[in-house]
Structures are given as structure tokens and as C-alpha cells.
Design a protein around this motif. Structure first.
Motif, PDB file in Angstrom:
ATOM      1  N   GLN A 157       0.826  -1.203   0.000  1.00 46.69           N
ATOM      2  CA  GLN A 157       0.000   0.000   0.000  1.00 46.69           C
ATOM      3  C   GLN A 157       0.862   1.255   0.000  1.00 46.69           C
ATOM      4  OE1 GLN A 157      -3.419   0.457  -0.144  1.00 46.69           O
ATOM      5  NE2 GLN A 157      -3.417  -1.683  -0.736  1.00 46.69           N
ATOM      6  N   SER A 158       1.981   1.219   0.703  1.00 43.48           N
ATOM      7  CA  SER A 158       2.843   2.403   0.752  1.00 43.48           C
ATOM      8  C   SER A 158       3.369   2.749  -0.635  1.00 43.48           C
ATOM      9  CB  SER A 158       4.003   2.187   1.719  1.00 43.48           C
ATOM     10  OG  SER A 158       4.785   1.085   1.316  1.00 43.48           O
ATOM     11  N   GLU A 159       3.689   1.741  -1.434  1.00 42.81           N
ATOM     12  CA  GLU A 159       4.167   1.979  -2.796  1.00 42.81           C
ATOM     13  C   GLU A 159       3.063   2.591  -3.650  1.00 42.81           C
ATOM     14  OE1 GLU A 159       7.391   1.645  -5.556  1.00 42.81           O
ATOM     15  OE2 GLU A 159       7.311   1.308  -3.411  1.00 42.81           O
ATOM     16  N   LEU A 160       1.869   2.070  -3.533  1.00 43.38           N
ATOM     17  CA  LEU A 160       0.730   2.588  -4.281  1.00 43.38           C
ATOM     18  C   LEU A 160       0.493   4.062  -3.961  1.00 43.38           C
ATOM     19  CD1 LEU A 160      -1.740   2.119  -6.114  1.00 43.38           C
ATOM     20  CD2 LEU A 160      -2.975   1.386  -4.067  1.00 43.38           C
ATOM     21  N   TRP A 161       0.474   4.411  -2.687  1.00 42.81           N
ATOM     22  CA  TRP A 161       0.238   5.805  -2.307  1.00 42.81           C
ATOM     23  C   TRP A 161       1.426   6.689  -2.639  1.00 42.81           C
ATOM     24  CZ3 TRP A 161      -4.367   7.510  -2.009  1.00 42.81           C
ATOM     25  CH2 TRP A 161      -5.391   6.632  -1.666  1.00 42.81           C
ATOM     26  N   HIS A 162       2.605   6.164  -2.623  1.00 47.42           N
ATOM     27  CA  HIS A 162       3.793   6.907  -3.061  1.00 47.42           C
ATOM     28  C   HIS A 162       3.601   7.359  -4.502  1.00 47.42           C
ATOM     29  CE1 HIS A 162       7.994   7.754  -3.996  1.00 47.42           C
ATOM     30  NE2 HIS A 162       7.937   6.832  -4.948  1.00 47.42           N
ATOM     31  N   TRP A 163       3.131   6.460  -5.371  1.00 43.26           N
ATOM     32  CA  TRP A 163       2.880   6.812  -6.767  1.00 43.26           C
ATOM     33  C   TRP A 163       1.717   7.790  -6.892  1.00 43.26           C
ATOM     34  CZ3 TRP A 163       2.947   0.997  -8.188  1.00 43.26           C
ATOM     35  CH2 TRP A 163       4.258   0.556  -8.276  1.00 43.26           C
ATOM     36  N   ARG A 164       0.636   7.543  -6.177  1.00 46.14           N
ATOM     37  CA  ARG A 164      -0.556   8.397  -6.288  1.00 46.14           C
ATOM     38  C   ARG A 164      -0.286   9.835  -5.856  1.00 46.14           C
ATOM     39  NH1 ARG A 164      -5.424   4.455  -4.117  1.00 46.14           N
ATOM     40  NH2 ARG A 164      -5.480   3.135  -5.964  1.00 46.14           N
ATOM     41  N   PHE A 165       0.629  10.009  -4.909  1.00 50.09           N
ATOM     42  CA  PHE A 165       0.977  11.355  -4.444  1.00 50.09           C
ATOM     43  C   PHE A 165       2.220  11.879  -5.160  1.00 50.09           C
ATOM     44  CE2 PHE A 165      -1.590  10.162  -0.671  1.00 50.09           C
ATOM     45  CZ  PHE A 165      -2.452  11.242  -0.687  1.00 50.09           C
ATOM     46  N   ALA A 166       2.368  11.523  -6.428  1.00 47.12           N
ATOM     47  CA  ALA A 166       3.440  12.040  -7.278  1.00 47.12           C
ATOM     48  C   ALA A 166       4.817  11.796  -6.683  1.00 47.12           C
ATOM     49  CB  ALA A 166       3.224  13.512  -7.590  1.00 47.12           C
ATOM     50  N   HIS A 167       5.030  10.584  -6.178  1.00 47.75           N
ATOM     51  CA  HIS A 167       6.315  10.155  -5.633  1.00 47.75           C
ATOM     52  C   HIS A 167       6.730  10.944  -4.393  1.00 47.75           C
ATOM     53  CE1 HIS A 167       6.830   7.386  -8.943  1.00 47.75           C
ATOM     54  NE2 HIS A 167       6.370   8.328  -9.714  1.00 47.75           N
ATOM     55  N   LEU A 168       5.748  11.272  -3.583  1.00 46.26           N
ATOM     56  CA  LEU A 168       5.994  11.913  -2.299  1.00 46.26           C
ATOM     57  C   LEU A 168       6.875  10.999  -1.455  1.00 46.26           C
ATOM     58  CD1 LEU A 168       5.162  14.322  -0.449  1.00 46.26           C
ATOM     59  CD2 LEU A 168       3.286  12.879   0.353  1.00 46.26           C
ATOM     60  N   HIS A 169       7.797  11.584  -0.710  1.00 51.66           N
ATOM     61  CA  HIS A 169       8.707  10.783   0.118  1.00 51.66           C
ATOM     62  C   HIS A 169       7.906   9.902   1.071  1.00 51.66           C
ATOM     63  CE1 HIS A 169      11.842   9.678   2.929  1.00 51.66           C
ATOM     64  NE2 HIS A 169      12.718  10.066   2.011  1.00 51.66           N
ATOM     65  N   TYR A 170       8.371   8.684   1.269  1.00 57.91           N
ATOM     66  CA  TYR A 170       7.641   7.713   2.092  1.00 57.91           C
ATOM     67  C   TYR A 170       7.396   8.213   3.511  1.00 57.91           C
ATOM     68  CZ  TYR A 170       8.288   4.340  -1.628  1.00 57.91           C
ATOM     69  OH  TYR A 170       8.248   3.701  -2.836  1.00 57.91           O
ATOM     70  N   LYS A 171       8.343   8.953   4.076  1.00 59.25           N
ATOM     71  CA  LYS A 171       8.175   9.459   5.436  1.00 59.25           C
ATOM     72  C   LYS A 171       7.057  10.497   5.531  1.00 59.25           C
ATOM     73  CE  LYS A 171      12.865   8.562   6.952  1.00 59.25           C
ATOM     74  NZ  LYS A 171      14.142   9.154   7.413  1.00 59.25           N
ATOM     75  N   ALA A 172       6.731  11.132   4.400  1.00 56.39           N
ATOM     76  CA  ALA A 172       5.680  12.141   4.387  1.00 56.39           C
ATOM     77  C   ALA A 172       4.295  11.536   4.169  1.00 56.39           C
ATOM     78  CB  ALA A 172       5.958  13.185   3.306  1.00 56.39           C
ATOM     79  N   LEU A 173       4.232  10.270   3.782  1.00 55.09           N
ATOM     80  CA  LEU A 173       2.951   9.609   3.561  1.00 55.09           C
ATOM     81  C   LEU A 173       2.280   9.298   4.885  1.00 55.09           C
ATOM     82  CD1 LEU A 173       3.914   7.046   0.799  1.00 55.09           C
ATOM     83  CD2 LEU A 173       2.495   9.065   0.512  1.00 55.09           C
TER      84      LEU A 173
END
Length: 73
Positions: free
Chosen positions: A53-69
Motif C-alpha cells: 500500500q505504501s508503494e501505491l500511495w507513493h505513486w498516487r501522491f506524485a512520488h511523495l517521500h515515504y516518510k511524508a505519507l
């Protein structure tokens, strides 16, 4: 794509991709007005599936840094 073993080159005004042998490379797109454009249906050409899920949301938020998700469960 690199994690899955693919190589990509941008040269001679085209973008090429291959997996094991450069002889198997095929042209993915061409340069148009200083930007590379993928020919055909890019979703059919460039696709990746993941169960994270973290990878999916990383892509959906235009490659937002994982720590910011936000924490996704």
C-alpha cells in the motif's frame, strides 16, 4: 523497472527498453519538442503491480517521500 531487471536508454532521439540482452531492445517512444513521448498505450507498456500500500500511495501522491505519507494499513 530497474528492480525488475529492465534497462532503458535515451539516445538518438528515441527511448529503448530491454530486459536481458540489448539485442532484444525495442523502441518505446521518440523525442517530440525536447520531451520523450511513449508510443501507443503507455499503461499497457509501462505497468507495475505491487501489493504494498505504501508503494501505491507513493505513486498516487506524485512520488511523495515515504516518510511524508500517512500511515496506510
Amino acid at each position: 523497472m530497474e528492480v525488475r531487471g529492465y534497462k532503458v536508454t535515451f539516445s538518438n532521439e528515441k527511448v529503448c527498453i530491454w530486459k536481458n540482452n540489448v539485442k532484444d531492445a525495442f523502441t518505446l517512444g521518440f523525442i517530440v519538442d525536447s520531451l520523450y513521448q511513449v508510443d501507443g498505450n503507455p499503461l499497457g507498456v509501462i505497468s507495475c503491480d505491487t501489493t504494498l500500500q505504501s508503494e501505491l500511495w507513493h505513486w498516487r501522491f506524485a512520488h511523495l517521500h515515504y516518510k511524508a505519507l500517512p500511515n496506510v494499513r
